[in-house]
Design an enzyme around this catalytic site. Structure first.
Site: not given
Length: 455
Positions: A26-28, A30
């Site tokens: 994951n990113c911030m 998504r």
């Protein structure tokens, strides 16, 4: 968290189940996935999920927009569910199943935790191998009796090779911090930051409790302690903070709190542990001679069976960081070499055609230091040959310890290829220990005998 868990379950169903996920991160904002079979993915259903506000595809990666803070919670929940369902994985062949059953049978209570610890270092194996082999090449190029005046004629080339060979150790703590965060469920970048704090040269300019701080003190041991705390704190804050501010406050509070505890307590503790390990291991090998080498190599295979050998991985790294070489690894490598001698004895004695075929297939990789096929396919099922292999390894380990043979790598390769990484002047002695382990493993197994399995 209940909403995140529900959403995680729905996403797993929409992508075709946990077995269809090749990569998850994951990113911030998504949830990012790569899938084995995209035809199993129900994209319209995923887009319609409550909590998913959008979908983006970049290359092979599917990105589900869950929002700041929520994406990390969903991925954590997905990983937890995938881990719980890991026992229902794809079918495996009979040999792999036999090895898995043997490992499960002998597994010690702490083996899973130690394996998790070892997983921090396993991704670094290619870098360790490259570093060791390059260092071995440099040692050869510096010898005038082999290559003449190469070192004096091409000093810049040797200098560049030296940089190539030592680069992994220059950033070792950062790499360990990043990997440890991934293994323990934290943010990889934050793990690197924690390691960077511990390694910062500017620490030397700060005095605490009347003593100047020491950059890099505690090595990878301190990094592991600090990153484990960081991951625990990051997860706690993720659950406690409101989603609207979690993205901003979590990394801020995690860095400040973990960093403070690291400098005041965990780095000094890691320093004491690492110094004790390095001193104790070096003292045992330097002073123990034949006996210590025999005990270490002779008992290593039972450790492998129980999974407890995973706990030695940080020790290997610490020895190289502290001394520039690793005198423990070549001793332990003899355990696998004893397997070769024991398997050769079984090959000559057995009348079982299937067993002969297994041995002939496993011996080449055994010579390269991959011992599992011989352990789980030959010596362990037969019983006495496993004892013979341990005794053969003990004989080789005694020789390696007596002559203080050391390697410049932490771990990664074993068997004959390990000879390429042995310190200058000790390669012949390593090969002597290798030969002794093979002969002793053969003789012990030959005289101990075994019950030849029926066709």
């Amino acid at each position: 968290m209940e909403k995140s868990t529900t959403l995680a379950t729905q996403i797993l169903k929409g992508v075709g189940g946990e077995g269809n996920i090749l990569r998850l991160e994951n990113c911030m904002t998504r949830v990012r996935l790569e899938l084995r079979d995209e035809s199993l993915m129900d994209l319209p259903a995923l887009k319609a999920l409550p909590g998913i506000s959008g979908y983006v595809k970049q290359g092979e990666q599917h990105q589900l927009i869950a929002g700041p803070g929520r994406a990390a919670q969903v991925v954590d929940a997905m990983r937890a569910q995938m881990q719980g369902a890991s026992s229902t994985g794809p079918a495996i062949d009979d040999a792999a199943r036999t090895r898995a059953q043997a490992k499960a049978r002998y597994k010690a209570p702490m083996s899973d935790a130690l394996r998790q610890l070892a997983n921090v270092f396993i991704p670094l194996i290619p870098a360790f191998i490259a570093s060791g082999l390059i260092t071995g090449i440099i040692n050869i190029l510096k010898r005038p009796d082999i290559v003449g005046g190469f070192a004096t004629s091409y000093p810049n080339l040797l200098g560049l090779l030296g940089i190539f060979g030592s680069a992994v150790f220059a950033i070792m703590n950062i790499l360990v911090g990043v990997n440890a965060a991934r293994v323990f469920g934290g943010s990889a970048a934050m793990g690197g930051v924690m390691a960077g704090i511990l390694s910062s040269p500017q620490l030397a300019q700060i005095t605490l409790f009347g003593e100047p701080l020491q950059p890099g003190r505690g090595g990878v041991i301190a990094v592991l302690l600090v990153v484990m705390l960081m991951c625990w704190l990051e997860k706690k804050l993720r659950n406690l903070l409101p989603v609207s501010v979690e993205l901003i406050l979590n990394p801020l509070l995690t860095t400040l709190i973990t960093g403070a505890v690291a400098i005041v307590a965990l780095q000094p503790l890691g320093g004491w542990i690492s110094e004790t390990i390095a001193h104790g291991a070096s003292l045992a090998i330097d002073k123990g001679g034949l006996l210590v080498g025999a005990v270490l190599a002779g008992t290593f295979l039972p450790l492998v069976l129980t999974g407890l050998h995973q706990g030695l991985v940080p020790i290997h790294v610490e020895l190289v960081q502290a001394h520039g070489y690793n005198a423990l690894f070549p001793i332990l490598a003899m355990a696998g070499v004893g397997q070769i001698g024991a398997s050769l004895a079984v090959l000559l004695k057995t009348r079982n055609a299937r067993l002969k075929k297994v041995i002939k297939g496993a011996l080449p990789v055994g010579l390269l230091g991959i011992g599992e096929p011989l352990i789980f396919g030959v010596t362990l099922p037969l019983g006495k040959p496993f004892i013979g292999a341990c005794l053969g390894g003990a004989a080789g380990g005694a020789i390696i310890s007596y002559f203080k043979v050391a390697t410049v790598i932490t771990f990664g390769i074993s068997g004959l290829p390990l000879a390429l990484t042995i310190v200058t002047g000790k390669v012949t002695l390593y090969l002597l220990g290798y030969l002794v382990a093979v002969i002793a493993g053969f003789l012990f197994t030959w005289f101990l005998g075994f019950n030849d399995p029926e066709e």
